[in-house]
Design a protein around this motif. Sequence first.
Motif, PDB file in Angstrom:
ATOM      1  N   ALA A 309       0.901  -1.229   0.030  1.00  0.00           N
ATOM      2  CA  ALA A 309       0.029  -0.077   0.033  1.00  0.00           C
ATOM      3  C   ALA A 309       0.747   1.320  -0.094  1.00  0.00           C
ATOM      4  N   VAL A 310       0.407   2.312  -0.920  1.00  0.00           N
ATOM      5  CA  VAL A 310       1.190   3.413  -0.758  1.00  0.00           C
ATOM      6  C   VAL A 310       0.081   4.625  -0.209  1.00  0.00           C
ATOM      7  N   HIS A 311       0.812   5.322   1.065  1.00  0.00           N
ATOM      8  CA  HIS A 311      -0.092   6.173   1.730  1.00  0.00           C
ATOM      9  C   HIS A 311       0.274   7.607   1.322  1.00  0.00           C
ATOM     10  N   ARG A 324      15.120  15.897  -8.381  1.00  0.00           N
ATOM     11  CA  ARG A 324      14.389  16.138  -7.042  1.00  0.00           C
ATOM     12  C   ARG A 324      14.203  14.666  -6.319  1.00  0.00           C
ATOM     13  N   ALA A 325      14.513  14.706  -5.093  1.00  0.00           N
ATOM     14  CA  ALA A 325      14.521  13.487  -4.334  1.00  0.00           C
ATOM     15  C   ALA A 325      13.102  13.050  -4.160  1.00  0.00           C
ATOM     16  N   VAL A 326      12.812  11.417  -3.931  1.00  0.00           N
ATOM     17  CA  VAL A 326      11.477  10.969  -4.191  1.00  0.00           C
ATOM     18  C   VAL A 326      11.293  10.395  -2.833  1.00  0.00           C
ATOM     19  N   TYR A 327      10.124  10.330  -2.081  1.00  0.00           N
ATOM     20  CA  TYR A 327       9.905   9.878  -0.703  1.00  0.00           C
ATOM     21  C   TYR A 327       8.361   9.160  -0.906  1.00  0.00           C
ATOM     22  N   ALA A 328       8.430   8.044  -0.181  1.00  0.00           N
ATOM     23  CA  ALA A 328       6.877   7.449  -0.195  1.00  0.00           C
ATOM     24  C   ALA A 328       6.908   6.702   1.153  1.00  0.00           C
ATOM     25  N   GLU A 329       5.777   6.888   1.709  1.00  0.00           N
ATOM     26  CA  GLU A 329       5.365   5.978   3.080  1.00  0.00           C
ATOM     27  C   GLU A 329       4.470   4.803   2.619  1.00  0.00           C
ATOM     28  N   LEU A 330       4.824   3.716   3.027  1.00  0.00           N
ATOM     29  CA  LEU A 330       4.244   2.368   2.286  1.00  0.00           C
ATOM     30  C   LEU A 330       3.911   1.505   3.624  1.00  0.00           C
ATOM     31  N   THR A 331       3.048   0.346   3.528  1.00  0.00           N
ATOM     32  CA  THR A 331       2.709  -0.717   4.130  1.00  0.00           C
ATOM     33  C   THR A 331       2.961  -1.864   3.108  1.00  0.00           C
TER      34      THR A 331
END
Length: 335
Positions: A309-311, A324-331
């Motif tokens: 899951a991508v939040h 640009r740096a890329v960031y993601a919060e996942l489950t």
Amino acid sequence: MALDTEEVAAASDSVARPRRRWVTVCVWLVVAVFGLWAALRLLPWDVHFAWVQLVAFTPTVALLSLIAPILALLLRRWIALAAGLAVCAVFATAVLPRAFPGSNSAASGPPLRVLAANLKVGSVPPDALITLVRDLRPDILAVQELTPTAAENLRTAGLGELLPFYAGEARAGVGGSGIYSRHPLQLTDLIDFGGFGQARATVQLPGARVDVVSVHPCAPSQKSLYQCWADGLTALPNPDNTPKILLGDFNATLDHARVRALLATGYQDAADTTASGLTTTWPATPWTFHGLPIPSVTLDHIVVDQHTAVHKFTTHLLPETDHRAVYAELTLAAK
């Protein structure tokens, strides 16, 4: 002898007809240019090296394609109007979904924060990267263009206090890559084509393992580099029973056939899933070509398997780099 009214009308009409034909031809040429682009975008392969460079600008061309039906409408070329609208529909189908949330997994496994940054031959000041890591608190950081000097400077600046585990290979120039982690990890592969190493590691999380690749195929900036770019993307692992995260500088967009083929194996793009798929990452600041402004494109991605899951997805500016740096919060999916 003066011409009668009928003769004058006939002469005027004979002049007007060629003019009207030229207008019609010009309208159809505009429709055809956008139609050709749309048709090439639908093909499941790269038709030519030049197309690999051009297709990255598809979102911009999709917006400009509105010119064709507007021009046809103003000039009352109804068949051309219908064709222009059909071309716009093709572009809309390909591009617009990125601006809306996609389907997301109902994963219930461990949460995970990930960050990727192209260091531009190690030029990013270590303090700036460490500040970003402190702010975002990623569990995993993937870096590209990691040079030996940059790796040593990051170590000296204290990156190891935040992310104590490391796997990868620093190299002089643009070919180095590394993965820093809050959790133990082990280097499992170095996908290497054209001197561009893409570090791959298994990260051991509490209760789960995840397979991570710091993605960086060579840039297709010239024809001789096309093959190593293609091979570097093709060699990325397909999804399997182990959760997978591919993140970094893909040197490709969602419009490139190879990226679309990769996603079709069972991956999802984090930006696309969170309605941020039109957010651009390169160049980080406006650029020109021979004095003309060139639109930026989306080369940096976080790609996860469809069971993850991508939040949240965001991009971040770092000094001294054009990405640009890329960031993601996942489950991750529960096991």
